[in-house]
Design an enzyme around this catalytic site. Structure first.
Site, PDB file in Angstrom:
ATOM      1  N   SER A  87       0.815  -1.221   0.000  1.00  0.00           N
ATOM      2  CA  SER A  87       0.000   0.000   0.000  1.00  0.00           C
ATOM      3  C   SER A  87       0.842   1.262   0.000  1.00  0.00           C
ATOM      4  O   SER A  87       0.320   2.355  -0.240  1.00  0.00           O
ATOM      5  CB  SER A  87      -0.931   0.004   1.227  1.00  0.00           C
ATOM      6  OG  SER A  87      -0.184   0.046   2.424  1.00  0.00           O
ATOM      7  N   LYS A 118      -6.045   5.021   8.305  1.00  0.00           N
ATOM      8  CA  LYS A 118      -4.905   5.786   7.781  1.00  0.00           C
ATOM      9  C   LYS A 118      -5.218   7.273   7.735  1.00  0.00           C
ATOM     10  O   LYS A 118      -4.415   8.113   8.176  1.00  0.00           O
ATOM     11  CB  LYS A 118      -4.545   5.267   6.385  1.00  0.00           C
ATOM     12  CG  LYS A 118      -3.949   3.872   6.394  1.00  0.00           C
ATOM     13  CD  LYS A 118      -3.682   3.372   4.980  1.00  0.00           C
ATOM     14  CE  LYS A 118      -3.045   1.994   4.990  1.00  0.00           C
ATOM     15  NZ  LYS A 118      -2.783   1.483   3.632  1.00  0.00           N
TER      16      LYS A 118
END
EC number: 3.4.21.53
Length: 787
Positions: A632, A675
């Site tokens: 990611s 996040k």
């Protein structure tokens, strides 16, 4: 798709309480036949449980909390209700092989009456044994025999005395001896010969008297045996009549009567006429009721959450000082016995903790009959020989509940698993929001009622739906792991009850969620403190070349949270391409290493069409000390590389997440909400400037279910979320400089990031070309190994 700043309305999905037609879940009918949104799994369950073929057992696959066990139990009970009730199973005493009882099946509900009838028969037989030596008939027979013995004794004594008088002697019998004296007026005094003669007569008298007593004892035992025989027949007659027409019971009663009669004769012979102490063991007469069922109750559904050897297969026991046959109740049924004719639900994880237990279950299912685990000493505790369960046929449908990973492991490692468990019912981890609008209220209604919790209001249900959306990372789906939703509802209900409230509303649900998060956030808070005070350096303002803010996800038990990271890149002339420092020191997982290698493919597609790539680069996650896994952060690493190659600085007020492919498309990642919130929390702690934000993949837009305070900051323009679908879109946002589009000759226009990077790569290529033969540029990988 062009990059854009997301409005607050697209950063979360809220279901309005007004969309429900109820005030509280008390007005909603609870779930009764499984979670309706799992149609495919329920259809597979119904088929697997209904088909009556051997080895068509069912494996239920799903994550914990998806309702997999609840649904399996509900479907099994529904089907079991229409099935015939299985017979009661009894273990009968075996007179021929006492250590191996035989099996008797009786219609449901008839097992216990039969055992009670045999208990009553045993009591009557004991009474008959006692009455044979205490009853009136025995007393009369004994008196008659005793009188005859007494008469014969008197006759023999008179004969002895008469013979003594002829010899001038007088006899007096005492208890222990016969005394001889002279008769005073006798004509002749007795001489030695006379004394010898009378001694012989006394000995003959005693022998004849003993013979008479023995004959009387034999006659008395014969009387007792006849009385016992008559009593045994009288005891068995009503039992025979009661179960007339049942050949198996009649044969058993005949065997028992034979054994009892023989046992009684032995007791009479061994007792030698002594009363008391003689008894009849219950195990000779009374069977063991192994399983019993209520008539017309349907097939059994047995759920064993913690399977063990005795829980599944039962056990046999007998006191150490007992002999054979064993006492009634020596065998205790296991779940395999109790589920006969029905369904047995087992968790695969707990079952496989004991491999021998799993193998034993397979052996029974493959054989189609009960096989005793030979290695378990609790199955045979006899004093004379081993006591075993008989080989009872198994007619049971096993439902094995497991998670997807364990299911795959079993399927790959055990060929017999697929032979036995032919039907898979797989439960999804998410359900659509439309389905959840029906499923969540119905589930919560039943859950609150069963747990004695207050009903939940409509806005409480919407808060739980939002939590389900966060768990599913979707605005159109929610988590199907209703067990996780139940945990929150339980805590919210507890808080409402503590306050004396009669309902659970939205604020209490949110309070429960926040409390649970706070309890498990020690590690998160510590990391956030290190970030906030600058111990772990993350810049949230300014611009830097070759440095970008990435966001990873860390786990602390069941809690996951985002952690901003600083990714830096340094470039130099060389031929090795990007060097993943984490991989070189064995801190990089395979997925992360793959993501770094993909960068080379992207750079080759953009900058190596007319010359080879001639550069080296080191990439590192600064101040990270835990293993790195996942791809990611590959877009973040690429942005840092492009910035280092081009010399164009990156805005530090922005953070980036997303993986890339070799064509430069930004691909979705997991943990998107955690996040964004982690970078928001860091910016808020250091001061929001109105310029800060996060770049996310366009494909993750549907996954946004952000906290209320983050959405409020977005609405006020103090924080931003950008969606991007390509590297070009992302690099333009984080640098403020166009990425650049190559012309027909593969050249990028001046004033673009790609043009600057291309020029730098050209200089590196020339530097490599001008390097004398035999000379090499510094290789960071070699240097790391040497160090």
């Amino acid at each position: 798709m062009v990059s854009r700043k997301l409005p607050p309305s697209e950063c979360r999905k809220i279901v309005e309480p007004q969309s429900f037609r109820f005030s509280t879940t008390e007005e909603v009918a609870p779930l009764s036949a499984g979670i309706g949104s799992q149609e495919r799994a329920l259809a597979a369950l119904a088929f697997g449980l209904d088909i009556r073929q051997p080895r068509f057992h069912v494996v239920v696959v799903g994550a914990p909390g998806t309702g997999r066990t609840f649904c399996a139990r509900a479907v099994a009970k529904r089907i079991a209700a229409s099935r015939p009730t299985p017979d009661d199973i009894l273990l009968l005493p075996n007179p021929h092989r006492p250590s191996e009882p035989t099996v008797l099946s009786l219609p449901p509900g008839e097992g216990r009456p039969f055992v009670e009838a045999m208990e009553e028969l045993h009591e009557k037989l004991v009474d008959a044994l006692r009455g044979a030596t205490e009853g009136e008939r025995f007393k009369q027979a004994r008196g008659k025999i005793q009188r005859r013995v007494n008469a014969e004794e008197r006759r023999l004594e008179e004969q002895l005395k008469s013979a003594a008088r002829e010899l001038g002697l007088d006899l007096v019998r005492g208890e222990d001896e016969v005394q001889i004296t002279s008769i005073e007026d006798a004509a002749n005094a007795p001489d030695g010969e006379a004394l010898l003669a009378i001694a012989g007569s006394i000995e003959e008298f005693e022998m004849r008297l003993a013979t008479v007593q023995d004959e009387a004892d034999v006659e008395l035992r014969g009387v007792v045996k006849q009385l016992l025989s008559d009593g045994v027949k009288a005891c068995f007659q009503p039992v025979r009549a009661r179960f007339e027409g049942r050949n198996d019971i009649s044969a058993f009663l005949a065997d028992v009567e034979t054994v009892v009669s023989k046992e009684f004769r032995l007791l009479v012979d061994e007792a030698r006429g002594e009363e008391g102490g003689a008894t009849l063991p219950r195990g000779v007469v009374v069977p063991t009721l192994l399983t019993e069922h209520t008539p017309d109750s349907g097939a059994p559904v047995v759920d064993v959450p913690y399977p063990t050897l005795t829980a599944l297969f039962g056990r046999t026991h007998a006191p150490p000082d007992s002999g054979f046959p064993p006492e009634p109740g020596f065998a205790v049924a296991g779940a395999l016995h109790e589920a006969a004719g029905g369904f047995l639900i087992l968790p695969a994880g707990a079952l496989l903790k004991n491999e021998a237990l799993y193998e034993q279950l397979k052996a029974c299912l493959l054989a189609g009959k009960f096989i005793v685990p030979e290695h378990n000493p609790s199955y045979f505790r006899g004093t004379a020989e081993e006591l075993l369960f008989p080989p009872i046929p198994i007619d049971v449908k096993v439902v094995l509940v497991t998670n997807p990973q364990l299911y795959q492991d079993l399927h790959d490692a055990d060929p017999e698993f697929s032979q036995l468990f032919k039907v898979q019912a797989r439960f999804e981890t998410t359900i659509s929001l439309d389905q959840a609008l029906l499923t969540y209220p119905a589930f919560l209604a039943g859950f609150a009622h069963d747990r004695g919790l207050p009903p939940i209001t409509a806005d409480g249900v919407t808060a739980l739906l939002f939590h389900g959306g966060r768990l599913a990372e979707s605005q159109t789906k929610v988590s199907a792991q209703v067990g996780l939703i139940a945990e929150v509802a339980t805590e919210a209900g507890y808080r409402a009850q503590r306050r004396g409230r009669k309902v659970v509303d939205g604020p209490e649900v949110n309070e429960a969620l926040e409390a649970a998060r706070r309890r498990g956030s020690h590690f998160r808070d510590h990391v956030h403190e290190l970030l906030s005070d600058g111990t772990i350096r993350i810049d949230v303002t300014g611009r830097r070349v070759g440095q970008v803010n990435a966001i990873s996800v860390l786990s602390d038990g069941p809690q996951t949270f985002g952690r901003p990271c600083r990714v830096t890149a340094v470039v130099y002339p060389g031929r090795e391409g990007p060097v993943n420092i984490a991989r070189e020191v064995e801190m990089s997982g395979p997925l992360h290493s793959k993501g770094v290698l993909v960068l080379t493919g992207f750079l080759a597609a953009r900058f190596a069409q007319h010359r080879p790539l001639s550069f080296g680069a080191s990439l590192v996650f600064e101040q990270t000390y835990e293993p790195i896994e996942g791809d990611s952060a590959s877009s973040s690493e690429l942005y840092a590389l492009l910035s280092a190659l081009s010399g164009v600085p990156i805005r530090q007020e922005l953070a980036v997440t997303g993986s890339i492919d070799q064509q430069g498309s930004i691909q979705p990642v997991g943990g998107i909400n955690e996040k964004i919130e982690a970078f928001f929390d860091l910016c808020a702690a250091k001061g929001l400037t109105g310029e800060q934000g996060v770049l996310i993949p366009s494909a993750n837009r549907d996954a946004l279910m952000l906290r209320g305070d983050v959405v409020t900051a977005i609405e006020a323009g103090r924080f931003h979320v950008f969606e991007v679908s390509s590297v070009e879109e992302g690099i333009e946002i984080i640098t403020g400089v166009p990425a650049g589009v190559a012309d027909a000759d593969g050249r990028y226009p001046e004033g673009t990031v790609f043009h600057a990077a291309d020029q730098r790569l050209e200089r590196f290529h020339q530097a490599i070309a001008d390097t004398p033969k035999g000379a090499t540029s510094a290789d960071p990988r070699r240097m790391l190994r040497e160090r």
